[in-house]
Design a protein around this motif. Sequence first.
Motif, mmCIF file in Angstrom:
data_model
loop_
_atom_site.group_PDB
_atom_site.id
_atom_site.type_symbol
_atom_site.label_atom_id
_atom_site.label_comp_id
_atom_site.label_asym_id
_atom_site.label_seq_id
_atom_site.Cartn_x
_atom_site.Cartn_y
_atom_site.Cartn_z
ATOM 1 N N VAL A 17 77.060 -53.014 98.865
ATOM 2 C CA VAL A 17 76.129 -53.853 98.641
ATOM 3 C C VAL A 17 76.589 -55.320 99.286
ATOM 4 O O VAL A 17 75.639 -56.054 99.642
ATOM 5 C CB VAL A 17 75.973 -53.927 97.135
ATOM 6 C CG1 VAL A 17 74.944 -55.283 96.684
ATOM 7 C CG2 VAL A 17 75.421 -52.691 96.834
ATOM 8 N N VAL A 18 77.735 -55.684 98.873
ATOM 9 C CA VAL A 18 78.130 -57.089 99.212
ATOM 10 C C VAL A 18 78.254 -57.166 100.934
ATOM 11 O O VAL A 18 77.630 -58.258 101.375
ATOM 12 C CB VAL A 18 79.451 -57.743 98.549
ATOM 13 C CG1 VAL A 18 80.144 -58.855 99.133
ATOM 14 C CG2 VAL A 18 79.407 -57.696 97.275
ATOM 15 N N GLY A 19 78.630 -56.139 101.540
ATOM 16 C CA GLY A 19 78.803 -56.181 102.874
ATOM 17 C C GLY A 19 77.377 -56.225 103.630
ATOM 18 O O GLY A 19 77.098 -56.790 104.431
ATOM 19 N N GLY A 71 71.261 -50.140 100.637
ATOM 20 C CA GLY A 71 70.356 -49.055 99.947
ATOM 21 C C GLY A 71 71.545 -48.032 99.541
ATOM 22 O O GLY A 71 71.303 -47.423 98.389
ATOM 23 N N HIS A 72 72.327 -47.744 100.354
ATOM 24 C CA HIS A 72 73.377 -46.667 99.917
ATOM 25 C C HIS A 72 74.453 -47.212 98.791
ATOM 26 O O HIS A 72 74.558 -46.467 97.845
ATOM 27 C CB HIS A 72 74.521 -46.392 100.963
ATOM 28 C CG HIS A 72 73.762 -45.642 102.037
ATOM 29 N ND1 HIS A 72 73.932 -44.122 101.882
ATOM 30 C CD2 HIS A 72 73.125 -45.594 103.280
ATOM 31 C CE1 HIS A 72 73.246 -43.514 102.836
ATOM 32 N NE2 HIS A 72 72.898 -44.531 103.667
ATOM 33 N N GLY A 73 74.470 -48.493 98.750
ATOM 34 C CA GLY A 73 75.481 -49.123 97.704
ATOM 35 C C GLY A 73 74.678 -49.073 96.254
ATOM 36 O O GLY A 73 75.159 -48.657 95.362
ATOM 37 N N THR A 74 73.323 -49.646 96.398
ATOM 38 C CA THR A 74 72.730 -49.501 95.129
ATOM 39 C C THR A 74 72.308 -48.096 94.855
ATOM 40 O O THR A 74 72.133 -47.999 93.366
ATOM 41 C CB THR A 74 71.240 -50.550 95.201
ATOM 42 O OG1 THR A 74 70.674 -49.791 96.522
ATOM 43 C CG2 THR A 74 71.512 -51.934 95.631
ATOM 44 N N GLN A 75 71.979 -47.300 95.448
ATOM 45 C CA GLN A 75 71.676 -46.000 94.990
ATOM 46 C C GLN A 75 72.938 -45.386 94.427
ATOM 47 O O GLN A 75 72.788 -44.933 93.242
ATOM 48 C CB GLN A 75 71.631 -45.080 96.238
ATOM 49 C CG GLN A 75 71.250 -43.819 95.978
ATOM 50 C CD GLN A 75 71.065 -42.738 97.226
ATOM 51 O OE1 GLN A 75 71.718 -43.159 98.135
ATOM 52 N NE2 GLN A 75 70.271 -41.515 97.194
ATOM 53 N N LYS A 76 74.238 -45.717 94.853
ATOM 54 C CA LYS A 76 75.536 -45.348 93.982
ATOM 55 C C LYS A 76 75.469 -46.011 92.510
ATOM 56 O O LYS A 76 75.770 -45.310 91.503
ATOM 57 C CB LYS A 76 76.570 -45.765 94.694
ATOM 58 C CG LYS A 76 76.853 -44.820 95.913
ATOM 59 C CD LYS A 76 78.116 -45.380 96.674
ATOM 60 C CE LYS A 76 78.575 -44.380 97.734
ATOM 61 N NZ LYS A 76 77.723 -44.423 98.800
#
Length: 135
Positions: free
Chosen positions: A57-59, A22-27
């Motif tokens: 995202v990958v992690g 969620g945090h990665g895709t938000q970025k």
Amino acid sequence: MINKEGIGVLLLRVVLGIIFIGHGTQKFQGGIANTAGWFDSIGLPGFLAYIVASIEVVGGIALIIGLGTRIFGGIFVLLLVGAIIKVQLAAGFIGGYAYDLALLVISAYLLLNGSKLYSVDKYLFKSKNELTSQS
């Protein structure tokens, strides 16, 4: 027999993975260039935004499937320590670093203990004891 500890760790691993996705895709969805500009504004090189978002995202995906759980747990510990020190600490505990601290502790647990239940790691890295007991 129900493996309560294994189920608990599985829940931590999967939920942490979902949070980081969620945090990665938000970025990325918010415009990664905007995130890179924000990184620049707080004194970090802008290109780190691309690296951080990709790792998240990958992690996150890797944690959900249980691939490299200890490795990504360690990487997330480093990311969270950086986020707490560079961004959240100034805001105080509540409304600041409390959330990141909780994620940090979950990540540290996964780094130290791993999570074998329903994980790809379990099948890729079977110990000799597991192999001989199945024979």
